[in-house]
Design an enzyme around this catalytic site. Structure first.
Site, mmCIF file in Angstrom:
data_model
loop_
_atom_site.group_PDB
_atom_site.id
_atom_site.type_symbol
_atom_site.label_atom_id
_atom_site.label_comp_id
_atom_site.label_asym_id
_atom_site.label_seq_id
_atom_site.Cartn_x
_atom_site.Cartn_y
_atom_site.Cartn_z
ATOM 1 N N THR A 60 -1.846 -1.729 -1.491
ATOM 2 C CA THR A 60 -1.262 -0.424 -1.194
ATOM 3 C C THR A 60 -0.089 -0.643 -0.243
ATOM 4 O OG1 THR A 60 -2.559 0.028 0.798
ATOM 5 C CG2 THR A 60 -3.586 0.584 -1.326
ATOM 6 N N ASP A 61 0.627 0.447 0.062
ATOM 7 C CA ASP A 61 1.726 0.340 1.028
ATOM 8 C C ASP A 61 1.209 -0.090 2.398
ATOM 9 O OD1 ASP A 61 3.543 1.087 -0.882
ATOM 10 O OD2 ASP A 61 3.486 3.218 -0.338
ATOM 11 N N CYS A 62 0.011 0.367 2.755
ATOM 12 C CA CYS A 62 -0.569 -0.011 4.053
ATOM 13 C C CYS A 62 -1.097 -1.433 4.046
ATOM 14 C CB CYS A 62 -1.724 0.920 4.419
ATOM 15 S SG CYS A 62 -1.289 2.648 4.555
ATOM 16 N N TYR A 63 -1.600 -1.834 2.874
ATOM 17 C CA TYR A 63 -2.274 -3.128 2.766
ATOM 18 C C TYR A 63 -1.685 -3.912 1.592
ATOM 19 C CZ TYR A 63 -5.611 -0.722 5.770
ATOM 20 O OH TYR A 63 -6.193 -0.032 6.795
#
Length: 404
Positions: free
Chosen positions: A142-145
């Site tokens: 994901t964008d966070c991970y």
């Protein structure tokens, strides 16, 4: 006669009189309940046995770049990763899929051939023993991970949290397993030989912590305990908690009854009291030492703790019938079970315990030493364990729900 605060004051001053259950029962024989209650402040109980509904919460700490773990293996054993980016739950009975993480396909994986001799219980025990455990994880990007995979080794010192959370421990009584069929059966009690070739029981009987507090008047949510050689706590009622089980006149249940959920810091635990194990053709599990202090608040506590093996019974269940409800060959006292032989339908059947009576005594002795030296104090529980819970079998509902 006493309060928890009064007993704790004596513990901190190293003036408390603590006895193990075995010592207390002998003292009652010598001087009676009333005098023993005057002499003793706290009773140390213990057990050491397989407790398969156990597991560990592990927080790895974030990687750089960060990863949100989708699938993960610790030394080839899958860990559940569905509740936080780097939070894992490793179940004691989870079976290894690969001999080691080096043999896991990367980044996409398919289940291996399974290695039933090793599982989550062994990995938990190895971590507690200070060993380095290889880990491989695949990420849900994901964008966070943004990280796709991660491979390393961990120890109990290199992770943020490592604690046991055991949904069901300390069964208040259990069954005796036998096999009336014509082939060997491999069960959670171990191998059962055909034609009533042997019998296996699990509870330590008169030494069992919960059988000495049959209505859980001294044990509740927040009770401090000995768990795996470290401080632990009662977290909740255990799964399959069934306090409504039928009981004898002395209030003790005739079969599986109350259970407890336990929690404790695995980083502080001892490999002596947490050991991985394997049941042939059944799977891995975890043996844990658990000690429960019973404060002597009044004479009734000592009266309940003076119960003997002859006063406690367990049902002998035939595992050769593959149903949830199996036939039983009657109730047998723990005195009969501990004699090493019982008679079933005129046949002499050899009997063995699954729990270690010797190590259960050693747990109680270690807890007694903690109490006498001021290392361990008692807690008032913050809420009682419910004692009006019934058991709900799944097949009660399954036939009523149409499949679409």
């Amino acid at each position: 006669m006493r309060t928890i605060d009064e007993i704790n004051d004596k513990i901190l001053r190293q003036k408390a009189i603590a006895l193990t259950l075995s010592e207390l029962k002998e003292r009652v024989k010598e001087v009676g309940v009333t005098q023993a209650a005057k002499e003793v402040d706290v009773i140390a109980t213990g057990t050491f046995e397989p407790m398969e509904s156990s597991g560990a919460i592990i927080n790895l700490g974030h990687t750089d770049p960060p990863i949100k773990i989708r699938s993960c293996w610790l030394d080839g054993v899958p860990a559940y990763a569905g509740f936080g980016a780097v939070d894992l739950y490793l179940g004691a009975t989870q079976v290894a899929e690969y001999p080691s993480v080096s043999e896991i396909p990367d980044p996409e994986s398919r289940p291996g051939s399974y290695i039933p001799e090793r599982g989550g219980g062994h990995v938990i025990a190895d971590l507690i023993a200070g060993k380095a455990i290889p880990i491989r994880a695949n990420g849900y990007m994901t964008d966070c991970y943004p990280r796709a995979s991660f491979e390393s080794t961990i120890t109990k010192e290199t992770v943020n949290q490592f604690y046991l959370y055991n949904p069901r421990n300390l069964y208040q009584n259990f069954i005796v397993g036998v096999n009336g069929g014509d082939r060997p059966l491999y069960t959670y009690l171990g191998p059962l030989q055909p034609n009533l070739g042997n019998a296996v029981y699990s509870s330590t009987g008169a030494l069992s912590p919960l059988l000495n507090d049959p209505h859980l008047q001294l044990i509740g949510i927040g009770t401090r305990i000995f768990l795996g050689g470290a401080i632990g706590y009662v977290a909740w009622e255990g799964t399959q908690h069934f306090p409504m089980q039928k009981r004898l006149a002395n209030d003790t249940p005739i079969g599986p009854a109350a259970t407890l959920a336990l929690i404790g810091d695995a980083k502080a635990m001892s490999p002596r009291w947490v050991r991985g194990c394997y049941f042939k053709n059944y799977g891995p599990s975890l043996m844990i030492g658990v000690g429960v202090p019973l404060p002597v608040l009044n004479e009734e506590v000592v009266a309940k703790c003076s119960v003997q093996d002859a006063d406690l019974v367990a049902p002998v269940v035939d595992f050769s019938i593959p149903r949830r409800v199996r036939p039983i060959f009657g109730l047998f006292s723990y005195a009969q079970l501990k004699s090493g032989k019982i008679a079933i339908e005129g046949k002499s059947v050899r009997v063995a315990p699954l729990a270690s009576v010797y190590l259960s005594e050693q747990v109680a002795l270690e807890l007694k030493e903690w109490l006498q030296t001021g290392k361990f104090t008692l807690t008032e529980f913050v809420a009682p364990i419910p004692m009006d819970t019934n058991f709900l079998p799944q097949d009660r509902w399954g036939s009523q729900i149409p499949l679409e």
